[in-house]
Design an enzyme around this catalytic site. Structure first.
Site, short mmCIF file in Angstrom:
data_model
loop_
_atom_site.label_atom_id
_atom_site.label_comp_id
_atom_site.label_asym_id
_atom_site.label_seq_id
_atom_site.Cartn_x
_atom_site.Cartn_y
_atom_site.Cartn_z
CG HIS A 185 39.75 62.18 25.26
ND1 HIS A 185 38.96 61.21 25.72
CD2 HIS A 185 40.33 62.84 26.21
CE1 HIS A 185 38.59 61.72 27.04
NE2 HIS A 185 39.35 62.64 27.46
CD GLU A 230 36.71 63.49 29.65
OE1 GLU A 230 37.42 64.56 29.35
OE2 GLU A 230 37.47 62.42 29.43
CD GLU A 254 44.35 62.66 28.12
OE1 GLU A 254 43.95 62.77 29.32
OE2 GLU A 254 43.75 63.45 27.31
CG HIS A 255 41.00 59.00 29.61
ND1 HIS A 255 40.29 59.05 30.80
CD2 HIS A 255 40.96 60.18 28.99
CE1 HIS A 255 39.52 60.18 30.60
NE2 HIS A 255 39.93 60.88 29.90
#
Length: 421
Positions: free
Chosen positions: A47, A127, A50-51
């Protein structure tokens, strides 16, 4: 509509679907690397990676990536799931080369600048904090953890804040080296697309990549089940229940999806009618069937007041048992109609089409026709549906997650005793 598929000599796969009449296209690269491909010490790195996709390359700054795609009215985004990571864009047909150029640049030339890593670390920590403050999000993370305890597929996709704090450039680069080979990539495009033109572009960008080595062995998913209860002074108890189910290659997945639809897939479903319309126990209630390469589950979610959680749990179990005995042909027909309509309506847009192309190639190696999916939905019989409902109610392994004022909530053992009676 025409689906075409090509594999480059190094294993990079390309699949397209021309949709006549459209002036735009959705295209992206789906990488077969997600949360379940991480080692324990890497949890959250897929993740994080991906960021970082939009934080700069050897050719573009983060601002230039955003400006170039938005200068032509397009958009670009990404997501991470437990089995893959996707990088995709939507552009007008004349801008397909630009869209693919940016996506290729993101994947092949990331710089992982130290300052950008720190900035994005802060974003990801926010997040994670937001998820922890969103009960109907975090309860599903906990449900996944107790369904698949001590397994990669059971871990949070976001990762733990403490671990995210420690990730650096080498962690990102190592994950790319391990999992971002051409054999793990699928380029999917749908809309106003020319297959040969996209293949030519893709070969220029990805054709020179060395073939992937042997894929790292992924730990098989094993639904174990269990319970997590977290008391907190909230307005509602958030109740999430999961039952072991078929994987997405198992023909029973169609039965599982029809069962979940009839049970809690809409306003006419049994749980919605009984829990909300008849008893007023909740505002939100639903059931859904999800699947992975080697496992799956049917999940039920509802939120209710502390004083009503025991009744909600009891009625939910009653409806599970009742479905095994008296699901009707009319309910099966309605569930079929909902599934078919949802699938067909969803596939009217190029973004969902491209997503389906990539997923089907990942699962099957080719793209089955929509007609095949419709036939499989139609082929499920009422006896099969009732038998599946009976297995869910009485035999399937179960997991339970509760969050909120849970003092009056039954335990999983108490609910399981009802199943054994």
């Amino acid at each position: 509509m025409t689906v075409r598929q090509t594999t480059l000599p190094n294993g990079f796969r390309i699949v397209t679907e021309d949709m006549p009449g459209l002036q735009s296209a959705s295209l992206g690269i789906w990488v077969l690397a997600g949360g379940r491909h991480e080692r324990a010490e890497q949890n959250g790195i897929a993740h994080f990676l991906e960021h970082m996709a939009f934080k700069g390359t050897g050719r573009r700054t983060a601002l230039q990536i955003a400006e170039e795609i938005e200068d032509v009215g397009g958009y670009i985004n990404a997501y991470t799931s437990r089995e893959m990571t996707a990088y995709y864009a939507r552009v007008l047909k004349d801008d397909i080369p630009l869209g693919l150029d940016i996506i290729a640049d993101i994947l092949l030339n990331p710089v992982f600048d130290d300052r950008e890593i720190e900035v994005e670390r802060g974003v990801i920590l926010q997040e994670i904090g937001q998820t922890l403050d969103t009960p109907d999000d975090i309860v599903f993370d906990w449900l996944q953890e107790v369904s698949y305890p001590d397994q990669p597929i059971g871990r949070s996709i976001l990762g733990e804040a403490e671990r995210v704090q420690g990730f650096g450039k080498s962690d990102l680069s190592d994950f790319v080296s391990e999992h971002y080979g051409p054999g793990e990539m699928i380029l999917a495009a749908a809309g106003a697309v020319d297959h040969e033109a996209i293949c030519k572009l893709a070969e220029g960008y990805f054709g020179s990549m060395p073939p992937s080595g042997p894929r790292l062995v992924v730990e098989p998913a094993r639904f174990i089940g269990g319970e997590r209860r977290e008391a907190r002074a909230l307005e509602q108890v958030h109740f999430a229940l999961a039952f072991d189910g078929p994987d997405y290659r198992d023909p029973a997945i169609w039965t599982a999806q029809l069962h979940a639809t009839a049970l809690g897939g809409g306003m006419s479903s049994r749980l919605f009618q009984e829990l909300r319309e008849e008893r007023g126990l909740c505002y939100t209630v639903f059931a859904q069937a999800g699947a992975y390469a080697d496992g799956g589950s049917t999940t039920i979610y509802a939120g209710t007041a502390a004083s009503q959680i025991a009744e909600l749990a009891e009625v939910t179990m009653t409806e599970l048992f009742r479905a095994a005995d008296d699901l009707t042909e009319a309910e099966l027909d309605r569930a079929r109609a909902q599934m078919k309509a949802g699938m067909l309506m969803g596939l009217e847009g190029p973004s969902n089409r491209a997503e389906r192309l990539a997923r089907m190639v990942a699962i099957w190696g080719h793209v089955p026709t929509i007609e095949d999916a419709v036939q499989r939905i139609e082929a499920v019989t009422l006896p099969e549906l009732r038998q599946f409902a009976g297995h869910m109610a009485s035999e399937a392994r179960t997991a339970l997650a509760l969050y909120g004022p849970i003092e009056q909530a039954p335990t999983l053992a108490e609910m399981s005793a009802r199943r054994a009676a």
